[in-house]
Scaffold this motif. Structure first.
Motif, PDB file in Angstrom:
ATOM      1  N   PHE A  67       0.827  -1.205   0.000  1.00  0.00           N
ATOM      2  CA  PHE A  67       0.000   0.000   0.000  1.00  0.00           C
ATOM      3  C   PHE A  67       0.863   1.257   0.000  1.00  0.00           C
ATOM      4  N   LEU A  68       0.299   2.308  -0.558  1.00  0.00           N
ATOM      5  CA  LEU A  68       0.810   3.662  -0.396  1.00  0.00           C
ATOM      6  C   LEU A  68      -0.399   4.506  -0.025  1.00  0.00           C
ATOM      7  N   GLY A  69      -0.298   5.287   1.043  1.00  0.00           N
ATOM      8  CA  GLY A  69      -1.460   6.058   1.457  1.00  0.00           C
ATOM      9  C   GLY A  69      -1.098   7.396   2.048  1.00  0.00           C
ATOM     10  N   PHE A  70      -2.022   8.352   1.879  1.00  0.00           N
ATOM     11  CA  PHE A  70      -1.877   9.660   2.502  1.00  0.00           C
ATOM     12  C   PHE A  70      -3.020   9.872   3.490  1.00  0.00           C
ATOM     13  N   SER A  71      -2.687  10.255   4.719  1.00  0.00           N
ATOM     14  CA  SER A  71      -3.649  10.636   5.745  1.00  0.00           C
ATOM     15  C   SER A  71      -4.698   9.540   5.959  1.00  0.00           C
ATOM     16  N   GLN A  72      -5.972   9.800   5.651  1.00  0.00           N
ATOM     17  CA  GLN A  72      -6.992   8.777   5.870  1.00  0.00           C
ATOM     18  C   GLN A  72      -6.654   7.500   5.106  1.00  0.00           C
ATOM     19  N   GLY A  73      -6.080   7.645   3.916  1.00  0.00           N
ATOM     20  CA  GLY A  73      -5.701   6.478   3.131  1.00  0.00           C
ATOM     21  C   GLY A  73      -4.583   5.676   3.769  1.00  0.00           C
ATOM     22  N   ALA A  74      -3.620   6.362   4.403  1.00  0.00           N
ATOM     23  CA  ALA A  74      -2.528   5.668   5.088  1.00  0.00           C
ATOM     24  C   ALA A  74      -3.035   4.980   6.349  1.00  0.00           C
ATOM     25  N   THR A  75      -3.917   5.659   7.069  1.00  0.00           N
ATOM     26  CA  THR A  75      -4.504   5.087   8.283  1.00  0.00           C
ATOM     27  C   THR A  75      -5.274   3.813   7.960  1.00  0.00           C
ATOM     28  N   LEU A  76      -6.037   3.861   6.889  1.00  0.00           N
ATOM     29  CA  LEU A  76      -6.812   2.701   6.457  1.00  0.00           C
ATOM     30  C   LEU A  76      -5.902   1.577   5.967  1.00  0.00           C
ATOM     31  N   SER A  77      -4.843   1.925   5.254  1.00  0.00           N
ATOM     32  CA  SER A  77      -3.896   0.917   4.762  1.00  0.00           C
ATOM     33  C   SER A  77      -3.258   0.153   5.915  1.00  0.00           C
ATOM     34  N   SER A 135      -1.947   7.510  10.667  1.00  0.00           N
ATOM     35  CA  SER A 135      -2.148   7.422  12.115  1.00  0.00           C
ATOM     36  C   SER A 135      -2.871   6.119  12.435  1.00  0.00           C
ATOM     37  N   LYS A 136      -2.986   5.828  13.720  1.00  0.00           N
ATOM     38  CA  LYS A 136      -3.728   4.649  14.160  1.00  0.00           C
ATOM     39  C   LYS A 136      -5.197   5.004  14.389  1.00  0.00           C
ATOM     40  N   PHE A 137      -6.057   3.997  14.300  1.00  0.00           N
ATOM     41  CA  PHE A 137      -7.421   4.162  14.777  1.00  0.00           C
ATOM     42  C   PHE A 137      -7.368   4.241  16.299  1.00  0.00           C
ATOM     43  N   LYS A 152      -7.563 -13.555   4.061  1.00  0.00           N
ATOM     44  CA  LYS A 152      -6.840 -14.757   4.472  1.00  0.00           C
ATOM     45  C   LYS A 152      -6.243 -15.513   3.290  1.00  0.00           C
ATOM     46  N   ASP A 153      -6.883 -15.410   2.126  1.00  0.00           N
ATOM     47  CA  ASP A 153      -6.406 -16.136   0.952  1.00  0.00           C
ATOM     48  C   ASP A 153      -5.520 -15.287   0.048  1.00  0.00           C
ATOM     49  N   HIS A 154      -5.307 -14.044   0.434  1.00  0.00           N
ATOM     50  CA  HIS A 154      -4.448 -13.154  -0.357  1.00  0.00           C
ATOM     51  C   HIS A 154      -3.013 -13.283   0.137  1.00  0.00           C
ATOM     52  N   PRO A 155      -2.024 -13.264  -0.758  1.00  0.00           N
ATOM     53  CA  PRO A 155      -0.623 -13.340  -0.309  1.00  0.00           C
ATOM     54  C   PRO A 155      -0.299 -12.226   0.686  1.00  0.00           C
ATOM     55  N   PRO A 156       0.575 -12.482   1.637  1.00  0.00           N
ATOM     56  CA  PRO A 156       0.952 -11.446   2.606  1.00  0.00           C
ATOM     57  C   PRO A 156       1.516 -10.215   1.904  1.00  0.00           C
ATOM     58  N   PHE A 157       1.132  -9.043   2.394  1.00  0.00           N
ATOM     59  CA  PHE A 157       1.654  -7.805   1.826  1.00  0.00           C
ATOM     60  C   PHE A 157       3.116  -7.636   2.232  1.00  0.00           C
ATOM     61  N   LYS A 158       3.866  -6.928   1.389  1.00  0.00           N
ATOM     62  CA  LYS A 158       5.302  -6.815   1.595  1.00  0.00           C
ATOM     63  C   LYS A 158       5.776  -5.403   1.905  1.00  0.00           C
ATOM     64  N   LEU A 159       4.981  -4.384   1.571  1.00  0.00           N
ATOM     65  CA  LEU A 159       5.482  -3.021   1.730  1.00  0.00           C
ATOM     66  C   LEU A 159       4.361  -2.036   2.026  1.00  0.00           C
ATOM     67  N   PHE A 160       4.757  -0.900   2.596  1.00  0.00           N
ATOM     68  CA  PHE A 160       3.803   0.145   2.968  1.00  0.00           C
ATOM     69  C   PHE A 160       4.504   1.494   2.959  1.00  0.00           C
ATOM     70  N   VAL A 161       3.942   2.441   2.217  1.00  0.00           N
ATOM     71  CA  VAL A 161       4.425   3.820   2.203  1.00  0.00           C
ATOM     72  C   VAL A 161       3.356   4.672   2.875  1.00  0.00           C
ATOM     73  N   SER A 162       3.688   5.255   4.019  1.00  0.00           N
ATOM     74  CA  SER A 162       2.729   6.047   4.788  1.00  0.00           C
ATOM     75  C   SER A 162       3.135   7.515   4.798  1.00  0.00           C
ATOM     76  N   VAL A 163       2.207   8.381   4.392  1.00  0.00           N
ATOM     77  CA  VAL A 163       2.417   9.823   4.475  1.00  0.00           C
ATOM     78  C   VAL A 163       1.330  10.382   5.387  1.00  0.00           C
ATOM     79  N   SER A 164       1.726  10.877   6.552  1.00  0.00           N
ATOM     80  CA  SER A 164       0.780  11.454   7.524  1.00  0.00           C
ATOM     81  C   SER A 164      -0.285  10.454   7.958  1.00  0.00           C
TER      82      SER A 164
END
Length: 262
Positions: free
Chosen positions: A92-102, A130-132, A116-128
């Motif tokens: 994933f790559l996400g900004f703000s709400q998109g990064a939080t959701l990712s 946050s956690k729920f 559960k049937d999708h291959p494990p994700f390998k990377l994440f680019v977060s810009v701004s």
């Protein structure tokens, strides 16, 4: 490698694509970037009106304390279906709400709650990002360290600076790139550009080795490193703030109400 790119609150996939176009295009030239629009049309004024043309979208709605959410489950179901039918995706790559959701989806997958049937994700680019804040979500999504290669852009003047710092702690050996701006996708100086390029190149290299059967260093999305190496990396991104402020696309969404200012 395919990356799902999730935009910020009341913007659009096209706007996020424009935002990251200020980065050196060679960094992600070997990645397939997908920029979907949010599930719901914007239910209020967008802070980019007059800056970037509509339509605008939001992924879900929330209260002023960011502890109660409306349509979040519908959003998660939509994205899981999107990922299943349009994927597989590598990250994933996400900004703000998109990064939080990712980050939420990454944590949920790691705990076996979704995809559960999708291959494990390998990377994440977060810009701004946050956690729920809802404990029932936190106790699942951030229960264990998320073993995905991640890079976190954190702005010195971002009203989500502290929440962004907190999100980075949820990941294993995060790369942290700091910049002097606020709530925006920043322009990158030479040092930050090379740091991000090296991060992306390493991931591509590992992935190619796995595809060629040479090693399995990214099994379950985790890169094996020695214990002494498991420390967050940081790079300070000193950019020309005057130039950024003149760039309409670099607008600081100061009035964006995704979360209460920490």
């Amino acid at each position: 490698m395919k990356i799902l790119c999730l935009h910020g609150f009341r913007t659009s996939g096209n706007f996020l694509q424009k935002q990251i176009s200020k980065w050196d295009p060679s960094i992600f030239s070997q990645f397939d970037l997908d920029f979907p629009d949010g599930v719901f049309p914007a239910r209020g004024k967008s802070e980019i009106e007059g800056i970037f043309p509509p339509p605008y979208f939001e992924w879900f709605q929330f209260d002023k304390d960011f502890t109660e959410y409306t349509n979040l489950e519908e959003c998660i179901s939509y994205l899981c279906e999107y990922i299943t039918t349009r994927g597989p995706f590598d990250g994933f790559l996400g900004f703000s709400q998109g990064a939080t959701l990712s980050a939420l989806l990454l944590g949920y997958q790691a705990q076996g709650k979704v995809l559960k049937d999708h291959p494990p994700f390998k990377l994440f680019v977060s810009v701004s990002g946050s956690k729920f804040r809802d404990p029932s979500i936190c106790d699942v999504a951030y229960k264990d360290t998320i073993k995905v290669k991640s890079v976190h852009f954190i702005g010195a003047k971002d009203w989500l600076k502290e929440p962004s710092e907190d999100l980075a702690t949820a990941f294993d050996s995060p790369l942290i790139i700091r910049h002097p701006q606020g709530h925006t996708v920043p322009r990158l100086d030479e040092a930050a550009t090379e740091q991000l390029r090296a991060w992306a190149t390493e991931i591509l290299s590992y992935n190619n080795k796995i595809l060629n059967g040479e090693n399995h260093e990214l099994e379950n999305g985790e890169t094996k490193v020695d214990d002494e190496e498991k420390k967050p990396e940081e790079v300070s991104n000193k950019i020309d703030t005057t130039q950024v402020q003149q760039d309409g696309i670099g607008i600081e969404l100061k009035r964006e109400v995704e979360v209460v200012k920490a």
